[in-house]
Design an enzyme around this catalytic site. Structure first.
Site, PDB file in Angstrom:
ATOM      1  N   LYS A 198       0.816  -1.212   0.000  1.00 47.76           N
ATOM      2  CA  LYS A 198       0.000   0.000   0.000  1.00 47.76           C
ATOM      3  C   LYS A 198       0.855   1.269   0.000  1.00 47.76           C
ATOM      4  O   LYS A 198       2.054   1.245   0.247  1.00 47.76           O
ATOM      5  CB  LYS A 198      -0.964  -0.016   1.189  1.00 47.76           C
ATOM      6  CG  LYS A 198      -2.134  -0.977   0.973  1.00 47.76           C
ATOM      7  CD  LYS A 198      -3.203  -0.860   2.040  1.00 47.76           C
ATOM      8  CE  LYS A 198      -4.426  -1.703   1.673  1.00 47.76           C
ATOM      9  NZ  LYS A 198      -5.439  -1.706   2.740  1.00 47.76           N
ATOM     10  N   ARG A 206      -3.590 -10.155   4.922  1.00 48.06           N
ATOM     11  CA  ARG A 206      -4.177 -10.173   3.563  1.00 48.06           C
ATOM     12  C   ARG A 206      -3.115  -9.627   2.607  1.00 48.06           C
ATOM     13  O   ARG A 206      -2.730  -8.464   2.703  1.00 48.06           O
ATOM     14  CB  ARG A 206      -5.448  -9.330   3.533  1.00 48.06           C
ATOM     15  CG  ARG A 206      -6.163  -9.309   2.183  1.00 48.06           C
ATOM     16  CD  ARG A 206      -7.429  -8.465   2.258  1.00 48.06           C
ATOM     17  NE  ARG A 206      -8.107  -8.415   0.961  1.00 48.06           N
ATOM     18  CZ  ARG A 206      -7.842  -7.542   0.004  1.00 48.06           C
ATOM     19  NH1 ARG A 206      -6.889  -6.623   0.185  1.00 48.06           N
ATOM     20  NH2 ARG A 206      -8.509  -7.569  -1.141  1.00 48.06           N
TER      21      ARG A 206
END
Length: 275
Positions: A222, A256
């Site tokens: 991210k 995840r």
């Protein structure tokens, strides 16, 4: 707190598990458009399962900041054939459906999905919590404000962790009121949060154990990593692995991830400290 029931299989989360990300979207921030046909998807999932993924998370609606709106019909057309395909190829797969729409969740579970992963915790579809309760599958609820299109304009907090705990208390109570049993909370790194918010959250992640529920951490590649390091998402694996270790030390139960092998290795090494 430490076990969830996936299609009759009890999964023990006291040892952290890895969830592999499979996006069948053209615009996801890292792997958008990569998986363009069924053979590529099957190959990718086979590799993730071989590398040690316990769960596979399938999504047909990119939730990156400013993502394009996708109709419910389009989302169903993207994901339901893939759900069927993956259950046919991997009958024992524990498939999670990444959606905030109750109809998509319902059809995915009816076709073999085992978990519903909702970025909105039921706030973008008022039928979601009731639907998941009837389906009797585990439910991942994430912290977010607004929608993927508006969330970054809503990244304002007086006290981030206090507000998140209030949010989860309210959403958990609402879910329980429908009889929803297995709940996992996701703090939503990058959703209605600045980079500074993300690191404040990571530093205080253990405060979410207040709810006595498993925690899923989704930080893989991210912007909190690649923008901080001034690199691209493709170059962010090393930073991702480092922060995965930090998440695990703070008590995360599920990672995840885009890169299953490296995350599984991270879990194995961290678990050595606990023995």
């Amino acid at each position: 707190m430490s076990t969830i029931n996936c299609k009759g299989t009890l999964v023990d989360l006291s040892t952290p598990k890895v969830m592999g990300i499979v996006n069948v979207t053209p615009d996801s921030f890292f792997d958008g458009g990569k998986l363009t046909n069924s053979d590529e998807i099957v190959s990718q999932v086979a590799k993730m399962l071989h590398d040690g993924a316990t769960f596979i998370d399938l999504g047909g609606y990119s939730s990156k900041p400013g993502a394009e709106f996708v109709s419910e019909i389009e989302e169903l057309n993207r994901v339901i054939p893939i759900v069927r395909l993956l259950l046919e190829k991997f009958p024992d797969i524990l498939l999670s459906i990444d959606t905030f729409r109750s109809e998509v969740a319902k059809q995915a579970v009816e076709n073999g999905a085992a978990i519903v992963n909702d970025i909105s915790a039921g706030l973008l579809d008022d039928k979601m919590l009731e639907t998941v309760a009837k389906l009797q599958v585990p439910y991942i609820m994430m912290h977010m404000k607004g929608t993927p299109q508006t969330m970054q304009s809503l990244a304002n907090y007086d006290d981030l962790l206090k507000e998140m705990n209030f949010y989860f208390s309210e959403r958990i109570a609402k879910a329980r009121s429908f009889g929803l049993n297995d709940i996992i909370i996701d703090p939503g790194f990058g959703f209605a949060k600045t980079i500074a918010h993300n690191y404040e959250l990571l530093q205080n992640l253990e405060l979410l154990h207040f709810h006595e529920l498993p925690i899923l951490a989704g930080i893989s590649r991210k912007s909190m990593i690649y923008k901080t390091l001034e690199i691209s998402p493709k170059e962010a694996l090393n930073g991702t692995t480092f922060l995965h270790a930090f998440c695990l030390q703070k008590g995360s139960n599920i990672l995840r991830v885009h890169d299953v092998k490296e995350a599984v290795e991270c879990v194995k090494l961290i678990c050595q400290f606990k023995n």
